[in-house]
Structure formats: C-alpha cells, structure tokens
Design a protein around this motif. Structure first.
Motif, PDB file in Angstrom:
ATOM      1  N   ARG A   1       0.846  -1.196   0.000  1.00  0.00           N
ATOM      2  CA  ARG A   1       0.000   0.000   0.000  1.00  0.00           C
ATOM      3  C   ARG A   1       0.884   1.249   0.000  1.00  0.00           C
ATOM      4  O   ARG A   1       1.698   1.399  -0.888  1.00  0.00           O
ATOM      5  CB  ARG A   1      -0.999  -0.065   1.164  1.00  0.00           C
ATOM      6  N   PHE A   2       0.768   2.105   0.994  1.00  0.00           N
ATOM      7  CA  PHE A   2       1.556   3.348   0.980  1.00  0.00           C
ATOM      8  C   PHE A   2       2.798   3.273   1.869  1.00  0.00           C
ATOM      9  O   PHE A   2       3.449   4.285   2.100  1.00  0.00           O
ATOM     10  CB  PHE A   2       0.666   4.522   1.403  1.00  0.00           C
ATOM     11  N   GLU A   3       3.111   2.084   2.354  1.00  0.00           N
ATOM     12  CA  GLU A   3       4.313   1.904   3.186  1.00  0.00           C
ATOM     13  C   GLU A   3       5.497   1.467   2.335  1.00  0.00           C
ATOM     14  O   GLU A   3       5.332   0.887   1.250  1.00  0.00           O
ATOM     15  CB  GLU A   3       4.061   0.850   4.262  1.00  0.00           C
ATOM     16  N   ASP A   4       6.682   1.702   2.856  1.00  0.00           N
ATOM     17  CA  ASP A   4       7.912   1.227   2.228  1.00  0.00           C
ATOM     18  C   ASP A   4       8.031  -0.282   2.470  1.00  0.00           C
ATOM     19  O   ASP A   4       8.075  -0.719   3.631  1.00  0.00           O
ATOM     20  CB  ASP A   4       9.106   1.952   2.846  1.00  0.00           C
ATOM     21  N   PRO A   5       8.091  -1.106   1.405  1.00  0.00           N
ATOM     22  CA  PRO A   5       8.192  -2.562   1.604  1.00  0.00           C
ATOM     23  C   PRO A   5       9.392  -2.962   2.458  1.00  0.00           C
ATOM     24  O   PRO A   5       9.303  -3.921   3.235  1.00  0.00           O
ATOM     25  CB  PRO A   5       8.318  -3.101   0.174  1.00  0.00           C
ATOM     26  N   GLU A   6      10.499  -2.233   2.343  1.00  0.00           N
ATOM     27  CA  GLU A   6      11.678  -2.593   3.128  1.00  0.00           C
ATOM     28  C   GLU A   6      11.431  -2.384   4.622  1.00  0.00           C
ATOM     29  O   GLU A   6      11.938  -3.148   5.452  1.00  0.00           O
ATOM     30  CB  GLU A   6      12.878  -1.782   2.657  1.00  0.00           C
ATOM     31  N   ARG A   7      10.651  -1.380   4.966  1.00  0.00           N
ATOM     32  CA  ARG A   7      10.328  -1.158   6.378  1.00  0.00           C
ATOM     33  C   ARG A   7       9.438  -2.285   6.900  1.00  0.00           C
ATOM     34  O   ARG A   7       9.623  -2.761   8.028  1.00  0.00           O
ATOM     35  CB  ARG A   7       9.615   0.183   6.537  1.00  0.00           C
ATOM     36  N   ILE A   8       8.478  -2.711   6.094  1.00  0.00           N
ATOM     37  CA  ILE A   8       7.600  -3.813   6.506  1.00  0.00           C
ATOM     38  C   ILE A   8       8.418  -5.074   6.745  1.00  0.00           C
ATOM     39  O   ILE A   8       8.261  -5.766   7.758  1.00  0.00           O
ATOM     40  CB  ILE A   8       6.525  -4.068   5.433  1.00  0.00           C
ATOM     41  N   ILE A   9       9.312  -5.360   5.802  1.00  0.00           N
ATOM     42  CA  ILE A   9      10.145  -6.558   5.913  1.00  0.00           C
ATOM     43  C   ILE A   9      11.045  -6.468   7.145  1.00  0.00           C
ATOM     44  O   ILE A   9      11.256  -7.458   7.852  1.00  0.00           O
ATOM     45  CB  ILE A   9      10.955  -6.763   4.631  1.00  0.00           C
ATOM     46  N   ALA A  10      11.569  -5.273   7.417  1.00  0.00           N
ATOM     47  CA  ALA A  10      12.415  -5.096   8.605  1.00  0.00           C
ATOM     48  C   ALA A  10      11.637  -5.426   9.879  1.00  0.00           C
ATOM     49  O   ALA A  10      12.176  -6.040  10.812  1.00  0.00           O
ATOM     50  CB  ALA A  10      12.950  -3.676   8.665  1.00  0.00           C
ATOM     51  N   ASP A  11      10.369  -5.051   9.926  1.00  0.00           N
ATOM     52  CA  ASP A  11       9.528  -5.389  11.081  1.00  0.00           C
ATOM     53  C   ASP A  11       9.366  -6.901  11.201  1.00  0.00           C
ATOM     54  O   ASP A  11       9.398  -7.455  12.310  1.00  0.00           O
ATOM     55  CB  ASP A  11       8.154  -4.737  10.956  1.00  0.00           C
ATOM     56  N   ILE A  12       9.155  -7.568  10.071  1.00  0.00           N
ATOM     57  CA  ILE A  12       8.990  -9.029  10.087  1.00  0.00           C
ATOM     58  C   ILE A  12      10.249  -9.708  10.606  1.00  0.00           C
ATOM     59  O   ILE A  12      10.197 -10.626  11.433  1.00  0.00           O
ATOM     60  CB  ILE A  12       8.660  -9.546   8.669  1.00  0.00           C
ATOM     61  N   LEU A  13      11.404  -9.237  10.129  1.00  0.00           N
ATOM     62  CA  LEU A  13      12.668  -9.902  10.440  1.00  0.00           C
ATOM     63  C   LEU A  13      13.032  -9.832  11.918  1.00  0.00           C
ATOM     64  O   LEU A  13      13.825 -10.657  12.409  1.00  0.00           O
ATOM     65  CB  LEU A  13      13.795  -9.294   9.604  1.00  0.00           C
ATOM     66  N   THR A  14      12.451  -8.891  12.659  1.00  0.00           N
ATOM     67  CA  THR A  14      12.747  -8.827  14.096  1.00  0.00           C
ATOM     68  C   THR A  14      12.242 -10.062  14.832  1.00  0.00           C
ATOM     69  O   THR A  14      12.682 -10.322  15.961  1.00  0.00           O
ATOM     70  CB  THR A  14      12.134  -7.564  14.734  1.00  0.00           C
ATOM     71  N   GLY A  15      11.339 -10.809  14.219  1.00  0.00           N
ATOM     72  CA  GLY A  15      10.820 -12.022  14.841  1.00  0.00           C
ATOM     73  C   GLY A  15      11.468 -13.294  14.333  1.00  0.00           C
ATOM     74  O   GLY A  15      11.018 -14.391  14.686  1.00  0.00           O
ATOM     75  N   MET A  16      12.528 -13.159  13.514  1.00  0.00           N
ATOM     76  CA  MET A  16      13.104 -14.334  12.868  1.00  0.00           C
ATOM     77  C   MET A  16      14.607 -14.429  13.122  1.00  0.00           C
ATOM     78  O   MET A  16      15.297 -13.401  13.133  1.00  0.00           O
ATOM     79  CB  MET A  16      12.860 -14.274  11.345  1.00  0.00           C
ATOM     80  N   PRO A  17      15.134 -15.637  13.265  1.00  0.00           N
ATOM     81  CA  PRO A  17      16.592 -15.791  13.302  1.00  0.00           C
ATOM     82  C   PRO A  17      17.182 -15.520  11.923  1.00  0.00           C
ATOM     83  O   PRO A  17      16.483 -15.608  10.906  1.00  0.00           O
ATOM     84  CB  PRO A  17      16.781 -17.252  13.707  1.00  0.00           C
ATOM     85  N   GLU A  18      18.468 -15.197  11.866  1.00  0.00           N
ATOM     86  CA  GLU A  18      19.083 -14.867  10.583  1.00  0.00           C
ATOM     87  C   GLU A  18      19.297 -16.095   9.713  1.00  0.00           C
ATOM     88  O   GLU A  18      19.250 -16.004   8.478  1.00  0.00           O
ATOM     89  CB  GLU A  18      20.419 -14.162  10.814  1.00  0.00           C
ATOM     90  N   ALA A  19      19.513 -17.242  10.327  1.00  0.00           N
ATOM     91  CA  ALA A  19      19.795 -18.449   9.548  1.00  0.00           C
ATOM     92  C   ALA A  19      18.553 -18.918   8.807  1.00  0.00           C
ATOM     93  O   ALA A  19      17.428 -18.841   9.320  1.00  0.00           O
ATOM     94  CB  ALA A  19      20.292 -19.557  10.478  1.00  0.00           C
ATOM     95  N   GLY A  20      18.763 -19.390   7.583  1.00  0.00           N
ATOM     96  CA  GLY A  20      17.684 -20.019   6.823  1.00  0.00           C
ATOM     97  C   GLY A  20      16.674 -19.077   6.231  1.00  0.00           C
ATOM     98  O   GLY A  20      15.552 -19.485   5.908  1.00  0.00           O
ATOM     99  N   ARG A  21      17.052 -17.814   6.067  1.00  0.00           N
ATOM    100  CA  ARG A  21      16.094 -16.873   5.497  1.00  0.00           C
ATOM    101  C   ARG A  21      16.750 -16.072   4.384  1.00  0.00           C
ATOM    102  O   ARG A  21      17.957 -15.857   4.366  1.00  0.00           O
ATOM    103  CB  ARG A  21      15.553 -15.927   6.561  1.00  0.00           C
ATOM    104  N   GLU A  22      15.925 -15.653   3.433  1.00  0.00           N
ATOM    105  CA  GLU A  22      16.340 -14.744   2.367  1.00  0.00           C
ATOM    106  C   GLU A  22      15.334 -13.614   2.291  1.00  0.00           C
ATOM    107  O   GLU A  22      14.172 -13.762   2.684  1.00  0.00           O
ATOM    108  CB  GLU A  22      16.373 -15.452   1.011  1.00  0.00           C
ATOM    109  N   VAL A  23      15.751 -12.507   1.737  1.00  0.00           N
ATOM    110  CA  VAL A  23      14.850 -11.386   1.458  1.00  0.00           C
ATOM    111  C   VAL A  23      14.901 -11.090  -0.025  1.00  0.00           C
ATOM    112  O   VAL A  23      15.974 -10.836  -0.580  1.00  0.00           O
ATOM    113  CB  VAL A  23      15.237 -10.130   2.261  1.00  0.00           C
ATOM    114  N   VAL A  24      13.751 -11.157  -0.677  1.00  0.00           N
ATOM    115  CA  VAL A  24      13.606 -10.768  -2.086  1.00  0.00           C
ATOM    116  C   VAL A  24      12.385  -9.863  -2.132  1.00  0.00           C
ATOM    117  O   VAL A  24      11.245 -10.330  -2.011  1.00  0.00           O
ATOM    118  CB  VAL A  24      13.428 -11.981  -3.017  1.00  0.00           C
ATOM    119  N   ILE A  25      12.585  -8.574  -2.281  1.00  0.00           N
ATOM    120  CA  ILE A  25      11.502  -7.606  -2.078  1.00  0.00           C
ATOM    121  C   ILE A  25      10.390  -7.745  -3.115  1.00  0.00           C
ATOM    122  O   ILE A  25       9.206  -7.763  -2.767  1.00  0.00           O
ATOM    123  CB  ILE A  25      12.067  -6.170  -2.085  1.00  0.00           C
TER     124      ILE A  25
END
Length: 479
Positions: free
Chosen positions: A395-419
């Motif tokens: 919508r009107f939010e920055d997708p990278e900001r949304i993803i950053a919020d999601i990532l705070t709940g996830m460990p770094e291992a086993g994840r990728e980000v593809v916007i």
C-alpha cells in the motif's frame, strides 16, 4: 420509491446538526462513494480516526462530489468548502440506524422470505461460507454468498465487491438487485463491518464464529476492542437462533463477559472417514474440518439435522490450500496472512507431510497492524526449513520497512529477502530446483491466495501467485 420519499425522511429524522441545502432539489438516490454521486444524491460518508485530517478528507473525497446532501457520522471541520450542499450529522451511535432507514426506503429487504446466515472470526470465514453455500446448493436451496471472494449465486461468481463485508448501502443494493434469485444469504461478517454497522438490520437465523486471534489491532486499538467488535454478531442473531463456534476459548470468553443473548454452542472438528479424506484431501487439515463442522451446523438450521454426507458436495476454495505437485515438490498457495493462520497451515503441512522439508514465502500488508509482523515471522521460522520474505500489498508503506519489522521475529539463519514478489517466487522455484530430486519439499506461498493484484502506492496492478508459479514451472521445464 415514492416521489419526495428521501427528502421527507431527511426532514423527519432527528440529527445532531444540520445545514439545509441552499437550493433544495429532488433527491432520488443514496450513495456511499463520493465519486458516484449526481445532483440527486445523498452521500453517506462515515468518518474514521485514520490519521487523516478533515481538510485532507474534504479535499480528497468531498469537494468535487456532485452530491446534493452529505450525511456524516460526526462533524467535519471545514464544511464551508462545500457551499450549497445540505450537511447532516447523526447523533453518536445513530449512524447505522440512519443509513438503514434510507436503505429501507431505496432497497427494501425481504426479511420474511429470506434466511440469513452469518460467519465471523479471524480466519476461516470464507471457507466456512463456501462450504455452506455448496451444501445448501446441493440440496436445492438458491444461495447468495457475500464475502472475500465477492458475490456468488449457487457458487457462480456475480461480482467482486472488493470487501469482505461491503458497506451497508452497497450490501443492500446487491441484495435488492438479486432479490428474486435467492432464498438464503450466507455472508461473511468482518469485525470492521460489525463495528461500522455495515450489516445493520440483517436478521441472522444462526451464526458461526470460527476463531479469534490477533489481527486488525491498528483499527480496533487493542485486543479487547477487537473481541468486542466480533461479539456484536450476537446482536444480529434473531430470537431463537444460536451462535456456533469451534473455539472453546471464544465460547468461554463470551460467557465470562456475561450471559450471551442467544445460546453459544461449541462444536468439535468434524470426524471424517478414509473415503472422505481421500476424495477431499483439503479436509485432512484440522482447521478445514472445523470450518466444515460449522457449515454443517448452519445448514442443519435450514435442512434439519440428518445423516447427510455433505462433504461430497465440497470443493477446494480459491486460494485456500491450493496444491500443485511436481515430483517430490508440493507447491501450496494459501491466503494465510495472520500469525495464527500461518501457524495453523504450517502445522497442518508438517502433519500431512512428515517426511518433507518446508519452504515458506510470505510478506505482510502495509498500513495495517504492525504488531503482528514479527509474530508472523516467528510462526514461519518455527515451522520452516527455509524462508523467503517478500512484499505483500505494501500500500503506501515502504516494503523494506515492513520486511524489517517481520525480520525482528526471525533468526538470521535459513532466510532470504527478495523484495519484489515475482522475483521472490522465481527464487523459491530456483531454490527447490537446487535441492536433490529425491528430497521431498513442500513450498508454501502465503498471503495472496485468491487475490489477483498487488496493491502499492494507491494502485492495484494485476498479479497472481498462481500465474507466477506456473510461469516458473514452465521456465524450469517442470511442466
């Protein structure tokens, strides 16, 4: 509708504040969209606390509207920018009743010859309504369904409304337009609809409440207010009716809040035999058996209880656990977009595919409840061997900001980000192609389900997870 009926009703009703039109003219229609008005329109505009100022609202929606009369639920500062228009402000708490009176005038509702059934809950509303529609249609009952998938008659799509629960004027218009074609209306009733009075005056024979988990806290402001909004479905149920739920927590909480005005019956998930599960594999999922139990209970209120095999009439619901199997790869498209929905479907995948590894692609919508984003990440990480986090209706939010919020709940291992979501699906298929062929994988593509668009910067562009998957299957030579 008699001549002057709308003008007479406007004159008779008690408003908190009014300014008569400078040049009263004939009024012959009611609208909920400002851009649909003409010189004979009464525009009903419901103002919310959405962060926008009255000046922004007037500029965006009202200053160019052709309506003759504006009715609002509260005073809007700056109405001097709307010269000549009649302005009417309802008393607090009167909004839905006032809109309902005008709907009765323009779009009369047949409450004697029609049975209305409603379904609320955080997840599962659409599936329950579509199961109910299929069961009743198979028994010769003409059913109009209203919900996330739009308006359907006996399972055949009529129109996509763009709402889970349309605004009251639009709902009444649709019900009136098709009034000779149905005997039963099965409708999803969202928390927004219950809070805003979008289903005001619809008498439900019975209703169902699927579950209650975190969602829409950006709108409701808190979990207690969200539950209270859902609980308003009790007020829609006619005397003698009842509310069914497959959530013992919902049933207990309603009783703790005081004696419900209608009986609340907690149901277990449906028990089905091997034949049913082989023929309808989507019923192997526990949450779908719960939805099925609710649909059967609502159908019993019309057909009467009996030893029916209603499962025979069901089909998989668009965007709900849609499966595509290619060798040792099972691709699942699902609408899951809340922490509980992701937890539920991923748990079901783990149970149904105990030997398989799980990859999940998901994102989170913009301009909605930010608090659920890390919780969604936690749920996905808990059940997935590999994760791709991407965009989903920013919508009107920055997708990278949304993803950053999601990532705070996830460990770094086993994840990728593809916007970009199409690129994320291509990456998901490439990841599966990189794995050994004899290694079973289930890949969940979550969040969009039935939706055929991406909503970004005020524009909905055509898009489909299913189409992107098909495109990449062809690219890889898997089909």
């Amino acid at each position: 509708m008699p001549n002057h009926a709308l003008s007479d009703l406007l004159a008779r009703l008690d408003f908190a504040w009014r300014r008569e039109p400078a040049k009263p003219g004939p009024l012959d229609n009611i609208q909920w969209r400002a851009n649909a008005c003409d010189a004979g329109s009464i525009l009903f505009f419901q103002r919310f606390d959405d962060g926008r100022t009255d000046a922004e609202i007037i500029e965006r929606y009202l200053v160019d509207s052709a309506c003759a009369v504006l009715v609002t639920n509260r005073m809007i500062e700056g109405v001097e920018r709307l010269p000549g228009k009649g302005i009417y402000v309802t008393h607090p708490g009167d909004w839905a009743a006032v809109v309902g009176r005008f709907c009765d005038c323009v779009y009369p509702l047949d409450t004697d010859g029609t049975v209305f059934l409603g379904v609320t809950g955080t997840n599962g509303k659409t599936t329950t309504v579509k199961y109910l529609e299929a069961i009743l249609s198979a028994h010769g009952r003409p059913v109009l369904s209203v919900g996330t998938l739009g308006l359907s008659l006996a399972g055949e799509p009529l129109v996509n409304t763009g709402f889970t629960s349309p605004p009251l004027i639009e709902l009444r218009r649709l019900l009136h337009a098709h009034r000779d074609r149905y005997a039963v209306v099965a409708m999803e009733v969202s928390s927004h609809a219950l809070d805003q009075g979008r289903a005001h005056g619809i008498p439900l024979l019975n209703a169902a409440w699927t579950n209650f988990t975190q969602d829409h806290l950006d709108y409701h402001g808190g979990e207690a207010a969200y539950f209270a909004a859902k609980a308003r479905i009790l007020d829609m149920i006619a005397d003698g009716g009842r509310l069914y739920t497959t959530s013992s927590d919902v049933a207990e909480r309603l009783r703790e809040n005081g004696q419900p005005r209608v009986p609340v019956e907690a149901l277990p998930a449906a028990t089905l035999g091997a034949e049913a599960l082989a023929a309808k594999p989507f019923l192997a999922l526990a949450h779908n058996r719960r939805n099925y139990a609710l649909a059967v209970a609502l159908a019993d209120g019309i057909l009467g209880p009996g030893a029916r095999e209603d499962w025979r009439h069901l089909s998989a619901v668009d965007g709900r656990f849609e499966c595509r199997v290619v060798g040792n790869r099972t691709l699942v498209v699902d609408f899951a977009h809340t922490p509980d929905a992701l937890e539920t479907i991923l748990s079901a995948i783990r149970d149904a595919f105990p030997r398989a590894r799980v990859a999940t692609l998901f994102g989170c919508g913009g301009d909605r409840d930010r608090f659920k984003r890390p919780l969604m990440g936690e749920a996905v990480a808990r059940h997935s061997d590999h994760t791709i986090v991407t965009s989903d209706n920013p919508r009107f939010e920055d997708p990278e900001r949304i993803i950053a919020d999601i990532l705070t709940g996830m460990p770094e291992a086993g994840r990728e980000v593809v916007i970009e979501r199409p690129l994320a699906i291509a990456r998901l298929l490439d990841f599966l192609a990189e794995r050994p062929e004899d290694e079973p994988w289930v890949a969940l593509v979550a969040g969009k389900g039935h939706e055929r668009y991406l909503d970004a910067k005020g524009h909905k562009s055509p898009y489909s997870d299913q189409d992107e998957i098909e495109r990449n299957l062809i690219r890889l030579g898997w089909v």
